[in-house]
Design a protein around this motif. Sequence first.
Motif, PDB file in Angstrom:
ATOM      1  N   VAL A  17       0.825  -1.221   0.000  1.00  0.00           N
ATOM      2  CA  VAL A  17       0.000   0.000   0.000  1.00  0.00           C
ATOM      3  C   VAL A  17       0.860   1.272   0.000  1.00  0.00           C
ATOM      4  CG1 VAL A  17      -1.932  -1.148   1.163  1.00  0.00           C
ATOM      5  CG2 VAL A  17      -0.352   0.250   2.522  1.00  0.00           C
ATOM      6  N   PHE A  46       0.859   6.281  -1.158  1.00  0.00           N
ATOM      7  CA  PHE A  46       1.181   7.457  -0.343  1.00  0.00           C
ATOM      8  C   PHE A  46       2.459   8.166  -0.789  1.00  0.00           C
ATOM      9  CE2 PHE A  46      -1.444   4.701   2.293  1.00  0.00           C
ATOM     10  CZ  PHE A  46      -2.313   5.591   2.929  1.00  0.00           C
ATOM     11  N   LEU A  74      -5.914  11.700   9.549  1.00  0.00           N
ATOM     12  CA  LEU A  74      -6.421  10.405  10.010  1.00  0.00           C
ATOM     13  C   LEU A  74      -6.961  10.540  11.434  1.00  0.00           C
ATOM     14  CD1 LEU A  74      -6.465   7.134   9.586  1.00  0.00           C
ATOM     15  CD2 LEU A  74      -4.658   7.260  11.282  1.00  0.00           C
ATOM     16  N   ALA A 127     -10.212  12.312  11.531  1.00  0.00           N
ATOM     17  CA  ALA A 127     -11.293  11.424  11.076  1.00  0.00           C
ATOM     18  C   ALA A 127     -11.697  10.468  12.196  1.00  0.00           C
ATOM     19  CB  ALA A 127     -10.853  10.652   9.835  1.00  0.00           C
ATOM     20  N   LEU A 170     -16.248  10.227   2.411  1.00  0.00           N
ATOM     21  CA  LEU A 170     -14.828   9.885   2.602  1.00  0.00           C
ATOM     22  C   LEU A 170     -14.463   8.659   1.749  1.00  0.00           C
ATOM     23  CD1 LEU A 170     -12.171  10.481   4.223  1.00  0.00           C
ATOM     24  CD2 LEU A 170     -12.997   8.877   5.958  1.00  0.00           C
ATOM     25  N   ARG A 193     -14.134   9.572  -1.915  1.00  0.00           N
ATOM     26  CA  ARG A 193     -12.842  10.221  -2.212  1.00  0.00           C
ATOM     27  C   ARG A 193     -11.711   9.190  -2.255  1.00  0.00           C
ATOM     28  NH1 ARG A 193     -14.817  13.958   1.493  1.00  0.00           N
ATOM     29  NH2 ARG A 193     -13.277  13.529   3.114  1.00  0.00           N
ATOM     30  N   HIS A 194     -11.842   8.127  -1.445  1.00  0.00           N
ATOM     31  CA  HIS A 194     -10.777   7.124  -1.395  1.00  0.00           C
ATOM     32  C   HIS A 194     -10.622   6.332  -2.695  1.00  0.00           C
ATOM     33  CE1 HIS A 194     -10.056   8.074   2.737  1.00  0.00           C
ATOM     34  NE2 HIS A 194      -9.088   7.197   2.789  1.00  0.00           N
ATOM     35  N   TYR A 243      -7.893   7.815  -4.381  1.00  0.00           N
ATOM     36  CA  TYR A 243      -6.588   7.584  -3.734  1.00  0.00           C
ATOM     37  C   TYR A 243      -6.051   6.191  -4.040  1.00  0.00           C
ATOM     38  CZ  TYR A 243      -8.424  11.396  -0.775  1.00  0.00           C
ATOM     39  OH  TYR A 243      -8.979  12.550  -0.315  1.00  0.00           O
ATOM     40  N   ALA A 256      -7.551   3.423  -2.980  1.00  0.00           N
ATOM     41  CA  ALA A 256      -7.861   2.542  -1.846  1.00  0.00           C
ATOM     42  C   ALA A 256      -8.921   1.525  -2.268  1.00  0.00           C
ATOM     43  CB  ALA A 256      -8.349   3.361  -0.662  1.00  0.00           C
ATOM     44  N   TYR A 294      -7.850  -3.408   0.495  1.00  0.00           N
ATOM     45  CA  TYR A 294      -6.919  -2.725   1.398  1.00  0.00           C
ATOM     46  C   TYR A 294      -7.554  -2.353   2.737  1.00  0.00           C
ATOM     47  CZ  TYR A 294      -3.612  -2.141  -2.492  1.00  0.00           C
ATOM     48  OH  TYR A 294      -2.735  -2.356  -3.520  1.00  0.00           O
ATOM     49  N   VAL A 329      -5.679  -2.225   6.655  1.00  0.00           N
ATOM     50  CA  VAL A 329      -5.720  -0.954   7.390  1.00  0.00           C
ATOM     51  C   VAL A 329      -6.370  -1.172   8.760  1.00  0.00           C
ATOM     52  CG1 VAL A 329      -6.820   1.334   7.434  1.00  0.00           C
ATOM     53  CG2 VAL A 329      -5.583   0.588   5.398  1.00  0.00           C
ATOM     54  N   TYR A 351     -14.753  -0.634  13.203  1.00  0.00           N
ATOM     55  CA  TYR A 351     -14.064  -0.562  11.913  1.00  0.00           C
ATOM     56  C   TYR A 351     -14.903  -1.210  10.811  1.00  0.00           C
ATOM     57  CZ  TYR A 351     -10.532  -0.479   8.317  1.00  0.00           C
ATOM     58  OH  TYR A 351      -9.879  -0.232   7.139  1.00  0.00           O
ATOM     59  N   ILE A 373     -17.413   1.372   9.823  1.00  0.00           N
ATOM     60  CA  ILE A 373     -16.741   2.430   9.049  1.00  0.00           C
ATOM     61  C   ILE A 373     -16.466   1.944   7.626  1.00  0.00           C
ATOM     62  CG2 ILE A 373     -14.603   3.779   8.830  1.00  0.00           C
ATOM     63  CD1 ILE A 373     -14.427   3.676  11.954  1.00  0.00           C
TER      64      ILE A 373
HETATM   65  C1  HEM Z   1     -10.968   3.825   8.762  1.00  0.00           C
HETATM   66  C2  HEM Z   1     -10.769   3.971   7.464  1.00  0.00           C
HETATM   67  C3  HEM Z   1     -10.095   5.197   6.898  1.00  0.00           C
HETATM   68  C4  HEM Z   1     -10.123   6.477   7.359  1.00  0.00           C
HETATM   69  C5  HEM Z   1     -10.885   7.025   8.582  1.00  0.00           C
HETATM   70  C6  HEM Z   1      -9.307   7.269   6.455  1.00  0.00           C
HETATM   71  C7  HEM Z   1      -9.114   8.634   6.559  1.00  0.00           C
HETATM   72  C8  HEM Z   1      -8.501   9.418   5.615  1.00  0.00           C
HETATM   73  C9  HEM Z   1      -8.551  10.861   5.563  1.00  0.00           C
HETATM   74  C10 HEM Z   1      -9.276  11.750   6.578  1.00  0.00           C
HETATM   75  C11 HEM Z   1      -7.832  11.267   4.486  1.00  0.00           C
HETATM   76  C12 HEM Z   1      -7.590  12.719   4.056  1.00  0.00           C
HETATM   77  C13 HEM Z   1      -8.222  13.065   2.727  1.00  0.00           C
HETATM   78  C14 HEM Z   1      -9.731  13.115   2.720  1.00  0.00           C
HETATM   79  O1  HEM Z   1     -10.374  13.472   3.719  1.00  0.00           O
HETATM   80  O2  HEM Z   1     -10.308  12.787   1.661  1.00  0.00           O
HETATM   81  C15 HEM Z   1      -7.340  10.069   3.836  1.00  0.00           C
HETATM   82  C16 HEM Z   1      -6.545  10.038   2.700  1.00  0.00           C
HETATM   83  C17 HEM Z   1      -5.997   8.899   2.155  1.00  0.00           C
HETATM   84  N1  HEM Z   1      -6.234   7.600   2.560  1.00  0.00           N
HETATM   85 FE1  HEM Z   1      -7.508   7.028   4.034  1.00  0.00          FE
HETATM   86  N2  HEM Z   1      -8.782   6.451   5.495  1.00  0.00           N
HETATM   87  C18 HEM Z   1      -9.229   5.175   5.734  1.00  0.00           C
HETATM   88  C19 HEM Z   1      -8.936   4.048   5.003  1.00  0.00           C
HETATM   89  C20 HEM Z   1      -7.996   3.996   4.012  1.00  0.00           C
HETATM   90  C21 HEM Z   1      -7.611   2.789   3.303  1.00  0.00           C
HETATM   91  C22 HEM Z   1      -8.215   1.393   3.505  1.00  0.00           C
HETATM   92  C23 HEM Z   1      -6.631   3.143   2.429  1.00  0.00           C
HETATM   93  C24 HEM Z   1      -5.902   2.205   1.492  1.00  0.00           C
HETATM   94  C25 HEM Z   1      -4.645   1.917   1.671  1.00  0.00           C
HETATM   95  C26 HEM Z   1      -6.408   4.586   2.564  1.00  0.00           C
HETATM   96  C27 HEM Z   1      -5.527   5.355   1.845  1.00  0.00           C
HETATM   97  C28 HEM Z   1      -5.516   6.733   1.766  1.00  0.00           C
HETATM   98  C29 HEM Z   1      -4.755   7.520   0.806  1.00  0.00           C
HETATM   99  C30 HEM Z   1      -3.799   6.953  -0.260  1.00  0.00           C
HETATM  100  C31 HEM Z   1      -5.056   8.875   1.041  1.00  0.00           C
HETATM  101  C32 HEM Z   1      -4.586  10.093   0.224  1.00  0.00           C
HETATM  102  C33 HEM Z   1      -3.331  10.641   0.681  1.00  0.00           C
HETATM  103  C34 HEM Z   1      -2.990  11.860  -0.175  1.00  0.00           C
HETATM  104  O3  HEM Z   1      -3.760  12.825  -0.191  1.00  0.00           O
HETATM  105  O4  HEM Z   1      -1.943  11.828  -0.816  1.00  0.00           O
HETATM  106  N3  HEM Z   1      -7.261   5.060   3.530  1.00  0.00           N
HETATM  107  N4  HEM Z   1      -7.748   8.968   4.526  1.00  0.00           N
END
Ligand code: HEM
Length: 138
Positions: A37, A41, A53, A56, A77, A80-81, A84, A86, A90, A94, A122, A125
């Motif tokens: 993963v 990033f 994070l 959130a 959220l 938006r992922h 990214y 996701a 994955y 996580v 989780y 979520i």
């Molecule tokens: C509990 C589940 C998750 C939470 C609460 C969470 C929370 C967040 C938040 C708050 C952001 C900031 C951008 C936004 O608000 O759109 C973000 C970005 C991101 N998340 Fe998550 N996420 C979760 C699960 C995941 C998973 C499963 C992946 C996969 C590996 C992931 C990968 C990413 C990536 C790659 C970004 C973008 C980073 C960038 O802007 O370069 N997230 N996540």
Amino acid sequence: MSLNVEVLEQSFEKIKPHADKFAASFYENLFQAHPEVKPLFTKTDMKKQETMLLKALVLVVENLRNPEALSPVLNALGARHVGYGAIPKYYEPVGKALLITFEQYLAEDWTPEIKQAWLDAYGVITTLMLKGAGQKSE
Ligand code: HEM
């Protein structure tokens, strides 16, 4: 599914004083167990990411008693992922990294009840985020 809100709130209170380190450790644990993963990033400012994070997670815990407010936020959220990279598979790694990090920081306060409470949370979520992403969780 009824979440164990009190246990979730109490255990999160114990994390709060170490929030910055907790978030950094979470990504360390995630990348160590699942290097695949990491490429998602590469352009990410990890300091900012750690703060987002945590925000959130705080939002989720603070709104556990108010799930109607949580659904649209987590749907969005999840949507938006998709951008990214996701993909659904994955979400499990996580979640595991999150649990391992809780276990590390709660140490002797870590109990099977807390573990179950966070597993359930989780799961909820993930379901809401993947619904927003337009994908099923299996
Ligand atoms: C509990 C589940 C998750 C939470 C609460 C969470 C929370 C967040 C938040 C708050 C952001 C900031 C951008 C936004 O608000 O759109 C973000 C970005 C991101 N998340 Fe998550 N996420 C979760 C699960 C995941 C998973 C499963 C992946 C996969 C590996 C992931 C990968 C990413 C990536 C790659 C970004 C973008 C980073 C960038 O802007 O370069 N997230 N996540």
